[in-house]
Design a protein around this motif. Structure first.
Motif, short mmCIF file in Angstrom:
data_model
loop_
_atom_site.label_atom_id
_atom_site.label_comp_id
_atom_site.label_asym_id
_atom_site.label_seq_id
_atom_site.Cartn_x
_atom_site.Cartn_y
_atom_site.Cartn_z
N PRO A 1 43.54 31.50 35.03
CA PRO A 1 45.15 31.65 35.63
C PRO A 1 46.06 31.17 35.01
O PRO A 1 46.09 30.39 34.20
N ALA A 2 47.38 31.94 35.33
CA ALA A 2 48.53 31.76 34.48
C ALA A 2 49.01 30.24 35.08
O ALA A 2 48.80 29.88 36.32
N LEU B 1 35.19 43.47 42.73
CA LEU B 1 34.91 42.29 43.77
C LEU B 1 35.00 42.88 44.99
O LEU B 1 34.21 42.47 45.85
N LEU C 1 41.79 42.04 45.94
CA LEU C 1 41.14 40.72 45.52
C LEU C 1 41.26 40.24 44.34
O LEU C 1 41.52 38.95 43.98
N ARG C 2 41.41 40.99 43.26
CA ARG C 2 41.54 40.65 41.90
C ARG C 2 42.68 39.91 41.95
O ARG C 2 43.05 39.04 40.90
N ALA C 3 44.09 40.25 42.82
CA ALA C 3 45.19 39.85 42.58
C ALA C 3 45.39 38.33 42.96
O ALA C 3 46.30 37.59 42.78
N ARG C 4 44.36 37.75 43.61
CA ARG C 4 44.19 36.51 44.20
C ARG C 4 43.89 35.52 43.09
O ARG C 4 43.83 34.40 43.29
N LEU C 5 43.75 36.24 41.91
CA LEU C 5 43.13 35.36 40.61
C LEU C 5 44.19 35.01 39.51
O LEU C 5 43.75 34.15 38.56
N SER C 6 45.21 35.60 39.77
CA SER C 6 46.12 35.57 38.55
C SER C 6 46.92 34.15 38.42
O SER C 6 47.42 33.83 37.25
N ARG C 7 47.05 33.31 39.49
CA ARG C 7 47.87 32.31 39.29
C ARG C 7 46.92 30.86 39.54
O ARG C 7 45.99 31.08 40.37
N LEU C 8 47.38 29.69 39.33
CA LEU C 8 46.51 28.61 39.54
C LEU C 8 46.51 28.38 41.15
O LEU C 8 47.28 28.58 41.88
N LYS D 1 53.56 39.14 39.28
CA LYS D 1 52.11 38.81 39.16
C LYS D 1 51.56 37.33 38.65
O LYS D 1 50.84 36.59 39.23
N TYR D 2 52.31 36.94 37.68
CA TYR D 2 51.96 35.86 36.87
C TYR D 2 52.86 34.40 37.05
O TYR D 2 52.48 33.38 36.75
N ARG E 1 37.57 31.87 45.89
CA ARG E 1 38.87 32.65 46.71
C ARG E 1 38.62 33.70 47.44
O ARG E 1 39.48 33.96 47.86
N LEU E 2 37.50 34.22 47.25
CA LEU E 2 37.43 35.67 47.85
C LEU E 2 36.49 35.84 49.18
O LEU E 2 36.54 36.80 49.55
N GLY F 1 52.49 43.23 42.21
CA GLY F 1 51.59 42.25 41.11
C GLY F 1 50.09 42.80 41.48
O GLY F 1 49.13 41.91 41.04
N TRP F 2 49.44 43.75 42.26
CA TRP F 2 48.39 44.50 42.02
C TRP F 2 48.09 45.26 40.77
O TRP F 2 48.86 46.15 40.35
N GLY F 3 46.81 44.94 40.24
CA GLY F 3 46.61 45.64 39.13
C GLY F 3 46.33 44.78 37.65
O GLY F 3 47.24 43.80 37.85
N GLU F 4 45.65 45.27 36.91
CA GLU F 4 45.54 44.14 35.57
C GLU F 4 46.05 44.77 34.35
O GLU F 4 46.45 45.90 34.32
N MET G 1 29.52 41.14 42.75
CA MET G 1 30.43 39.71 42.60
C MET G 1 30.21 38.86 43.81
O MET G 1 30.58 37.67 43.63
N THR H 1 56.99 43.48 36.91
CA THR H 1 55.78 43.27 37.46
C THR H 1 54.83 42.12 37.22
O THR H 1 54.14 41.40 37.92
#
Lengths: 360, 360, 360, 360
Positions: free
Chosen positions: C31-32, A9, A353-360, B114-115, C356-357, A218-221, D1, B110
């Motif tokens: 997203p979760a 991203l 930036l990726r961490a912005r995507l994990s929730r609704l 995150k979620y 979102r980015l 919460g950063w990291g996948e 991206m 974590t």
């Protein structure tokens, strides 16, 4: 796909050879609205720049970075940021007498077989010169992370057998000596060691530590793109790096679980109401930041460009003796400090930036 | 982008939780024409499978893999290969009493942040159970690499303070003991150590070594996607791995260039007419394979799931004491051996294809 | 990289052949926190399912989708969602007599040359059967978009020379007839046409329109990944689609700028205080959504599987006559309606996350 | 991206705004060994360059491209090729009086909402000026394709209501007139039309056709990354393009299968021993090249920058009247011809490399 891009991203694509016309980069994904100037990037470029002390190569490069796009009235617009550094000191004649030799420990032999073409001038693309663009692009990442309260910094903690004393660790000191060492008391020892190494026409390895503060939980996948996995890749991609560890690192192999675990307690003074009683994990749990400081270390090998004669072969497969005469660093680990910071910053900006995507 | 994919040309996307209905994977990019069967994948799955000795978790999983697509008459067609393993032993009641607790050293805390959602059953997606799919997909990569004469293998070389003697290294021995150790003389010592650890309700770390033979010169990309960088990421992405090193690794930080370099001589018995006199670099120069054996090591931490009580907090931020009672491995490093092989194979298969692109 | 993946942040990887054991997909990046069930996906699968009227192939497939992962207690967890549809009706004997023939207009010839392998059973991977997984995955995207107030729907607006009257357009009507046509008055004409086509053993093309409502201003990326570019790719990737247009589409080539432009006026009743006086652009300006309805059309060719004898060659290069006898749709454009919706939804869900980015 | 990259194996990342310091690009994945010079790229840049006839904008740009890297002694080295074009004519004062207005039909309104920042100078990143870099990068792709015997060319076949006569099609003629039209007899009609349009301060749309010859059977991937899907995306990503069709295109919707199919016969004079009796499919079957000519068409809308006054709003939401006074093309479709060629070449070069991966 051909290796010169990192990040998803927040991504950087670089180009440029040691002795070509210029180095370039395109940084994609920096959000709009960030104040940014060339001076923001120049500071780290100057820290990395060769020729600043007698302990780094005497190649002279101004390393002036120019921002080509993505800025309007001093603020990022959200469109790609083009970066350019013209190469000024291209003394490729230094390399004429070794143009048919494979320098041992360098990429000469592998590039030759991979591409069937050889840019013998200072290693071409495989030269550590390309790290200038990592530092320039990393400067944007650092600026962005700073906006979010995240700080990335690194230090040299050992050179050969000489180590700092962690009890004397002082981040202020890092910018006061030519080694980026956080321990003032060891500066004279590092100086002595490097003088000796240089006089012998030899080189020496180094151990670096990177610390990242201010990363929220919460950063990291999960699974493959763990934050520690991406950091490991980023560090290992730096020229001459041969090992990477997170937190207690390799020592974990010798530990018992009962000693290793980081216990948690309620603590209302902390961000999420939780305090960790130790940080053996290095700030990452299951590949995701825990809110603690992220700690990693990397081992940089001694450069193979030394004046000591060594056996090698030439491109015709004949035995030869090689003796490097170019301008080289006795300890490439020193200048790797701002490069390690830059690489860590690039990984963190991407995961922010990726961490912005994990929730609704 | 959400972390469950690895590889570019030979790529694997996985799904599945510890206690969900099934694990799945889609392997994209396996060239057409490779003979392949479910049995090819089952062998490594069986090596990784829990419940096989008293030194691994007693969870019972058949781990039968089913190939859903991409095969016609026993040969790959070039289209994606779907893999499925149904979860049979889903004793999630084991986790009921810790459903509100964050297990220290695990990803519970974590993932929660995150979620905002918690699958408390055995760690859900963060469980090492997902490595079954890495092993299944890695089996395809191994099969492909074998077709090209490349072999990937791994061994456990230390557990806690107990190490093998490299002089006794015997690859045959690896499959003869429950530890994947290459030194028959140390098996009884590992056994004694693990019995002790298990009786104490504790766990212990391990050191693994991976060796890859038969890779030609030229695999790996410059700059960011170096072969060693991609291997480092792949290893660090395995649950519980905290450090990775290539060749002489972390020791490079202490070395002098004059000792470290791998000299080269003409040698007509060798593939490219060149022999290296040592392999400190671990088979990779400038991020590209040199034709020597590729050597890497990884440190696996002791699992944090131990019976010793530890302090933690619950999801409401209250202090708690936790004591794991589930079925866990005293040394997760053991079962990490086939996982490390699989991950290395996935990286190599990807780079084998990438290597097709460097010349006209 | 091998073609079976679409999307960057919300991405889908599929596998499975027409007559293989099963179809599979892994949806990454949902997203979760999204309520989701198998029933949510089944509705569109049933709309696409063959064998429902005499105007679609008589192949019988239950097309029951199973969710393998990524859900916990009825809500998405943020981890990959595995999908599985077992193939039940695998009458591959239908294809025995054409196993050496290249069906003209199909991918038989090109797959054969690409892979050197032939899965002759119903086209294998090239069969439209793979679109079942697009519809299942698209169902997740639709569910997610609905959460954000975005609706994707499609209709058949022409079949051969028979067209609907746009003045009678009624979305309610679309689900009331077997053609997904929005004009009740034309249903009998479509019926008559299809009966005729079927009796002649022939097939007929169709024109589809997709409308997307509720997209806010700002989805889509500049330059290459424009929203219209990604939609064009998604539509053109559907089997048998030969043309795609946005807004006034191909007609723009004949227009004058003074007639074509969509003027804007202040309008406090609108979301951003702006109303457009027309929508020739189709809701996308400079590749980015304008807040108007997004409108696109796609042309679906008549299927090449017809009973009329045609000239072809076999895999040995010999002239042959082919006459399809399998179970085929006289107008594949009909069942393409839910597929087009699914593809549009996948593109939109991806761009919703990408949007979102763009800012700090 | 963030949208400024296209291609996977042969990829291009671009940067640069209409009135910023420079345009840049990095081309990754060009194999080593290709002879290449700046002159190779300049030819198409000159074809696209504005200010060459009275029918294109009078902006004066030298558009001199500089190659920054990836070349050694006139041959590609396999490392990334950096490209730079300095902007010389940056008359941004032309835009001062419309700096708060949203130009209808342009991306002003959507960029504003997406980024919250506005580079009002000539559209900034959304300007067609960025296509200069597509053409420069496309020049490398064309050079590479030529090495493999593949030729990409395009022509303007209609402007407004005026069409060429396909029976008079002459590729030689394309470079002889300022419209890239393949029909000498229509040149005077196009001239008359454009004079009229220009005098009215209006603009007009155009229809372009791209033809690609020499592609072997087997380029393109199944399912999502079909060659036609990727071409459709590439074409639709060009500024002002509103529709794309392959082969007989939109007309397929009206056809019967019995008329539409391309029959095949044995023909020993052909490459694979097979001749197609027609080419309604446009050279692509199931997303994969069939060995026939690849044919596609694209509709370019009339530019919205016209002198005719139109209604719009400003960034404060107030009603305004806008009348463009800058230097604009009455028919942007003309200069889109070399851009379309470049985009097609980029897609083909990428798929040429991807095609290396399908077999063992």
């Amino acid at each position: 796909m051909a290796g010169s891009r990192i990040g998803h991203l927040f991504s950087v694509t670089t180009c440029g050879e040691s002795h070509g016309p210029a180095l370039g980069a395109i940084v994609e994904g920096c959000p709009a609205g960030l104040p940014l100037s060339e001076a923001d990037l120049q500071r780290d470029l100057d820290r990395r720049r060769p020729g600043q002390s007698r302990f780094t190569t005497q190649r002279q490069e101004a390393d002036r970075v120019r921002i080509l796009s993505g800025l309007f009235e001093g603020v990022t617009t959200g469109t790609p940021i083009g970066l350019l550094i013209e190469n000024s000191d291209q003394r490729s004649r230094d390399y004429r007498d070794i143009q048919h030799l494979f320098r041992p420990g360098h990429a000469d032999y592998t590039y030759w077989h991979k591409y069937g073409i050889r840019d013998y001038r200072g290693g071409g693309r495989s030269s550590a010169r390309e790290t200038a663009m990592r530092v320039a692009a990393g400067g944007i990442a650092k600026r962005l992370l700073a906006h979010w309260g995240v700080e990335v910094r690194a230090a040299l903690i050992a050179m050969g057998e000489v180590e700092i004393d962690r009890k004397r660790w002082d981040w202020q000191e890092v910018e006061n000596n030519p080694f980026f060492a956080p321990d003032a008391a060891m500066v004279s020892h590092f100086t002595t060691l490097l003088e000796e190494v240089r006089q012998q026409g030899d080189s020496v390895g180094a151990l670096l530590e990177v610390e990242i503060n201010g990363v929220p939980v919460g950063w990291g996948e999960p699974v493959f793109d763990r934050l520690d996995a991406d950091l490991a890749k980023a560090m290992m991609s730096i020229n001459a790096v041969k090992g990477v560890e997170i937190g207690d690192g390799m020592a974990a192999a010798r530990a018992r679980g009962s000693q290793w675990v980081d216990e948690m307690v309620a603590d209302s003074t902390q961000n999420n109401g939780v305090a960790f009683l130790s940080n053996r994990a290095g700030g990452i749990l299951g590949g995701i930041s825990s809110g603690q400081s992220i700690i990693l270390r990397l081992a940089v090998k001694p450069t193979s460009s030394i004046m000591v004669p060594r056996r090698t072969v030439d491109i015709h497969g004949q035995d030869q003796i090689i003796q490097t005469r170019g301008r080289h660093d006795p300890c490439v680990g020193i200048r790797a400090v701002p490069v390690a910071e830059a690489m860590a910053a690039l990984v963190l900006a991407d995961h922010a930036l990726r961490a912005r995507l994990s929730r609704l």
